[in-house]
Design an enzyme around this catalytic site. Structure first.
Site: not given
Length: 398
Positions: A173, A344, A373
């Site tokens: 991320s 995601d 995610h």
């Protein structure tokens, strides 16, 4: 979210009085531990360092120098793998599952020297040489500063400590975002990266469906009103109480799980629900309001840009130009492998499509249809889908 937690806590106290919550799941002890304690709890060697950035922030850096399966040769120089967490999480992300499904432990047992960083403002990086966390000045940062100061300081320290000229980098991320910036703007740091592994990479968030990002975009004024210009979703003692004591209760497991999915995307079948108390007590780990505002500035853009300080004059002071500059990821020549998920909400597949052509030295990509995610951290099958491939690529690049 916090109003919900407060209501839940009130119900817990009231219900306990009346014996409603006698059927309680056993709590994972790691839910109330710090990172060093979690590492030691599973029988791994632990080292903890405080490193100082050029602008005075003191960051917690953690090391698992070797694994349980290769401890007899602990003096051998090993290849170094550095793990960098994402937005609102911390280094605990890499060790929150059982050892056979946590990347930090898996890499150590595979024979590597594992280091885990913490970005400024998170649970384990809340110190400064002369600023206090009560000051607005401490929180005047976004991922710009994490890329400019935090990552270089961490990598420089590791290279000096291990005497290794190159290391492997794994980011998740926001941990990929700051890597894209650092490796494309600071060549001497990029030269120290052998392979960059990007999990749920975030370059633009034009198409992001994450409620968290949408909230930051739509409620900027409200967030500033309640949080000021300081911290956002810190890991408080109340939050840890909710995660470690409330989430294990059968009546609240679904609520805690749904809060987690609300941010990341839904994938019930791939989540180890017996570990939700660990996930929720360790996260969110906090960041600055300015960082969330920075992310909200990118919501309708397909580009990765520096923080817009709000006026041409202020931008001129910070960037020597009246607008915030774009980051040119095509300048990054680090060998890069990417993994993304079609489910995601934060690293949306459409945004990933914008990113991939920007990566000059792209050596591998995999899309997992059902991944959200946090599956890249907590998924039940993450070893087979992602981690085993990372280890294979490392082994092919000694």
């Amino acid at each position: 979210m916090w109003y919900l937690f407060k209501v839940m806590s009130f119900i817990l106290i009231l219900g306990t009085t009346h014996g409603v919550f006698r059927k309680q799941r056993s709590v994972n002890p790691e839910a109330s531990m710090n990172i060093s304690q979690i590492i030691s709890y599973w029988g791994y060697p632990d080292e903890e360092y405080d490193i100082t950035t050029e602008d005075g922030y003191i960051l917690g850096l953690y090391r698992i120098p070797y694994g349980k399966t290769n401890s007899e040769n602990n003096s051998v120089q090993r290849l170094v793998v550095y793990l960098q967490h994402g937005l609102l999480t911390s280094a605990s992300s890499w060790i929150s599952n059982l050892p056979n499904n946590s990347l930090g432990f898996l890499l150590a047992d595979a024979g590597y020297d594992v280091w885990m960083g913490n970005s400024r403002g998170t649970t384990w990086s809340r110190k400064h040489l002369y600023l206090t966390t009560n000051s607005k000045e401490f929180w005047a940062f976004s991922f710009d500063e994490m890329a400019k100061y935090d990552l270089p300081a961490s990598i420089d320290f590791i290279v000096k400590q291990t005497q290794q000229q190159q290391i492997f980098y794994v980011g998740h991320s926001q941990g990929t975002t700051i890597a894209f910036i650092t490796f494309s703007t600071i060549p001497k740091i990029a030269e120290r990266i052998k392979v960059f592994f990007a999990l749920a990479p975030v370059f633009s968030i034009k198409y992001s469906k994450s409620p968290l990002i949408k909230m930051a975009y739509n409620w900027k004024s409200l967030i500033k009103f309640f949080s000021g210009s300081k911290e956002f979703l810190p890991n408080t003692s109340f939050k840890r109480f909710v995660g470690s004591k409330l989430c294990p209760l059968k009546i609240f497991v679904k609520i805690c799980r749904d809060v987690l999915f609300m941010i990341s995307g839904y994938d019930l079948k791939n989540l180890n629900t017996s570990r939700v108390d660990v996930y929720m007590s360790q996260n969110p780990a906090g960041t600055s309001v300015q960082n969330m505002v920075h992310w909200s500035q990118l919501f309708n853009s397909s580009h990765l840009k520096a923080f817009d300080w709000g006026s041409p004059d202020l931008n001129l002071v910070h960037f020597n130009q009246t607008t915030s500059p774009l980051y040119n990821v095509t300048s990054m020549n680090v060998p890069t492998a990417t993994w993304s998920g079609d489910s995601d909400l934060l690293a949306d597949p459409e945004d990933v499509k914008i990113l991939l052509p920007e990566i000059t030295n792209h050596i591998y990509h995999k899309t997992i249809s059902y991944y959200n995610h946090v599956d890249f951290l907590f998924g039940l099958d993450v070893y087979h889908q992602v981690y085993s491939e990372i280890i294979d690529i490392i082994q092919g690049n000694p």
